[in-house]
Write a protein that holds these residues in place. Sequence first.
Motif, PDB file in Angstrom:
ATOM      1  N   TYR A  66     106.261 115.913  95.515  1.00 60.34           N
ATOM      2  CA  TYR A  66     107.330 114.920  95.570  1.00 60.34           C
ATOM      3  C   TYR A  66     106.881 113.778  96.466  1.00 60.34           C
ATOM      4  CZ  TYR A  66     110.285 118.747  93.929  1.00 60.34           C
ATOM      5  OH  TYR A  66     110.815 119.774  93.198  1.00 60.34           O
ATOM      6  N   GLY A  67     107.039 112.557  95.996  1.00 58.52           N
ATOM      7  CA  GLY A  67     106.840 111.392  96.844  1.00 58.52           C
ATOM      8  C   GLY A  67     108.203 110.815  97.145  1.00 58.52           C
ATOM      9  N   LEU A  68     108.538 110.711  98.428  1.00 63.46           N
ATOM     10  CA  LEU A  68     109.844 110.147  98.796  1.00 63.46           C
ATOM     11  C   LEU A  68     109.619 108.777  99.406  1.00 63.46           C
ATOM     12  CD1 LEU A  68     112.925 111.719 100.363  1.00 63.46           C
ATOM     13  CD2 LEU A  68     111.844 109.848 101.622  1.00 63.46           C
ATOM     14  N   ASP A  69     110.397 107.822  98.975  1.00 59.74           N
ATOM     15  CA  ASP A  69     110.287 106.479  99.547  1.00 59.74           C
ATOM     16  C   ASP A  69     111.656 105.805  99.552  1.00 59.74           C
ATOM     17  OD1 ASP A  69     107.502 104.719 100.050  1.00 59.74           O
ATOM     18  OD2 ASP A  69     109.369 103.564  99.914  1.00 59.74           O
ATOM     19  N   GLY A  70     111.899 104.995 100.570  1.00 63.30           N
ATOM     20  CA  GLY A  70     113.176 104.281 100.685  1.00 63.30           C
ATOM     21  C   GLY A  70     113.232 103.044  99.815  1.00 63.30           C
ATOM     22  N   SER A  71     112.110 102.673  99.244  1.00 60.10           N
ATOM     23  CA  SER A  71     112.060 101.473  98.403  1.00 60.10           C
ATOM     24  C   SER A  71     112.011 101.877  96.932  1.00 60.10           C
ATOM     25  CB  SER A  71     110.795 100.663  98.766  1.00 60.10           C
ATOM     26  OG  SER A  71     110.358  99.895  97.661  1.00 60.10           O
ATOM     27  N   PRO A  72     113.065 101.543  96.169  1.00 65.12           N
ATOM     28  CA  PRO A  72     113.063 101.891  94.741  1.00 65.12           C
ATOM     29  C   PRO A  72     111.876 101.289  94.000  1.00 65.12           C
ATOM     30  CG  PRO A  72     115.261 101.189  95.436  1.00 65.12           C
ATOM     31  CD  PRO A  72     114.348 100.918  96.590  1.00 65.12           C
ATOM     32  N   GLU A  73     111.435 100.096  94.417  1.00 64.66           N
ATOM     33  CA  GLU A  73     110.310  99.452  93.719  1.00 64.66           C
ATOM     34  C   GLU A  73     109.002 100.190  93.986  1.00 64.66           C
ATOM     35  OE1 GLU A  73     110.209  96.972  91.425  1.00 64.66           O
ATOM     36  OE2 GLU A  73     112.372  97.240  91.473  1.00 64.66           O
ATOM     37  N   MET A  74     108.837 100.690  95.229  1.00 65.11           N
ATOM     38  CA  MET A  74     107.648 101.496  95.529  1.00 65.11           C
ATOM     39  C   MET A  74     107.648 102.739  94.636  1.00 65.11           C
ATOM     40  SD  MET A  74     105.513 100.553  97.989  1.00 65.11           S
ATOM     41  CE  MET A  74     105.450  99.336  99.317  1.00 65.11           C
ATOM     42  N   ALA A  75     108.809 103.420  94.583  1.00 64.97           N
ATOM     43  CA  ALA A  75     108.902 104.660  93.802  1.00 64.97           C
ATOM     44  C   ALA A  75     108.667 104.368  92.320  1.00 64.97           C
ATOM     45  CB  ALA A  75     110.267 105.307  94.022  1.00 64.97           C
ATOM     46  N   ARG A  76     109.180 103.231  91.860  1.00 63.81           N
ATOM     47  CA  ARG A  76     109.003 102.876  90.439  1.00 63.81           C
ATOM     48  C   ARG A  76     107.527 102.613  90.133  1.00 63.81           C
ATOM     49  NH1 ARG A  76     109.738  98.525  86.887  1.00 63.81           N
ATOM     50  NH2 ARG A  76     109.708  97.057  88.627  1.00 63.81           N
ATOM     51  N   ASN A  77     106.871 101.842  91.019  1.00 61.79           N
ATOM     52  CA  ASN A  77     105.433 101.599  90.831  1.00 61.79           C
ATOM     53  C   ASN A  77     104.662 102.915  90.835  1.00 61.79           C
ATOM     54  OD1 ASN A  77     105.875  98.870  90.804  1.00 61.79           O
ATOM     55  ND2 ASN A  77     104.725  98.401  92.661  1.00 61.79           N
ATOM     56  N   ALA A  78     104.973 103.768  91.846  1.00 57.63           N
ATOM     57  CA  ALA A  78     104.239 105.031  91.993  1.00 57.63           C
ATOM     58  C   ALA A  78     104.379 105.877  90.730  1.00 57.63           C
ATOM     59  CB  ALA A  78     104.757 105.802  93.210  1.00 57.63           C
ATOM     60  N   ALA A  79     105.581 105.908  90.165  1.00 59.66           N
ATOM     61  CA  ALA A  79     105.805 106.695  88.944  1.00 59.66           C
ATOM     62  C   ALA A  79     104.968 106.141  87.789  1.00 59.66           C
ATOM     63  CB  ALA A  79     107.290 106.692  88.584  1.00 59.66           C
ATOM     64  N   GLY A  80     104.713 104.837  87.834  1.00 56.86           N
ATOM     65  CA  GLY A  80     103.924 104.208  86.772  1.00 56.86           C
ATOM     66  C   GLY A  80     102.430 104.469  86.886  1.00 56.86           C
ATOM     67  N   TYR A  81     101.988 104.990  88.037  1.00 56.13           N
ATOM     68  CA  TYR A  81     100.547 105.222  88.228  1.00 56.13           C
ATOM     69  C   TYR A  81     100.119 106.632  87.828  1.00 56.13           C
ATOM     70  CZ  TYR A  81     101.001 101.036  91.195  1.00 56.13           C
ATOM     71  OH  TYR A  81     101.280  99.783  91.681  1.00 56.13           O
TER      72      TYR A  81
END
Length: 226
Positions: A66-81
Motif C-alpha cells: 500500500y502506498g499512502l499519500d495525502g496528495s490525491p494527484e501523487m496517488a493518481r500518478n503513482a497508480a498510473g506507473y
Amino acid sequence: MSVREEFDDWAASGRDRGMEERHWHTAKHVLARMPVESGETILDLGCGSGYAGRALRDTKDAGRVYGLDGSPEMARNAAGYTDDPAVGFVVGDFDALPFANNSIDHVFSMEAFYYAADPHHTLEEIARILRPGGTFYCAVNYYEENVYSHAWQDNISIEMTRWDRDQYRDAFREAGLYVAEQDNVPDHEITIPSAEAFPTDDWDSREAMVERYREFGTLLTVGVAP
Ligand SMILES: C[S@@+](CC[C@H](N)C(=O)[O-])C[C@H]1O[C@@H](n2cnc3c(N)ncnc32)[C@H](O)[C@@H]1O
C-alpha cells in the motif's frame, strides 16, 4: 497551504518522478536492508511516485503493498506507473492511518515522515498497525545534524519537524517501538565536481558538498514493534 494543495502541485509538475530519481540513490539501500519476506504486507508512508512499493514487489516478493499519500494527484500518478494488482494507493493522512491493528508487516517512509502534523502521534499509529516484530524503516534527509537541509523549510508552506538523531530514537521508544538501528546512508551517486568548480550556485565549497552527500546522506532510524 495544505499537504494536498502543496503536493498536488508537485505531482502536476512532474516533481514526483524527480524526487524518485534523487531519493533512489539512498532509498534503494534502505529498501535492500528491510527484512521483508515473501508474501508480506508493506505500507509506504508518503509514497510519492510509489517507487518503493514497486521495488519491494520486484526484489523481495512482497505480497501486498500500500502506498499512502495525502496528495490525491501523487496517488493518481503513482497508480498510473504500475499495473500490478498487488500494489494499491490510498489517499490519507499520517495522523490517522486507515489500517487495522497488527495488520502491516513493515512500514517504509522516505523523505515524508517530518511532514506529519503530530509526528509523535504518527509513530503511535505506526506502532498500532504493525504486527509484533514488524519494522518501521524511517529515512529522512531533513534532520538537525544535516545543517545543509535547514533552509528547506523556507521553500515549503507545510511545517516540518527537524529532529536530531537522539530525538528520533527517543520518539520511537516513547511510541512503543524498539530502536533496532540508526545509521547514515551515504549518497555515492550524486556527481560532485572537482574543487576548481566551486563555489557553485548551490555550494560554497567541495568539502561542504562531500559532507552533505557522502557523510550525512540519509538518516535511517529503524523501529521494531514489540
Ligand atoms: C518529499 S515527498 C517524498 C515522496 C517519496 N517518498 C519519495 O521518496 O520520493 C513527501 C510525500 O509525503 C506526502 N505527505 C506529506 N505530508 C503528508 C501527510 N501528513 N499525510 C500523508 N502524506 C503526506 C506528500 O504528499 C508527498 O508525496
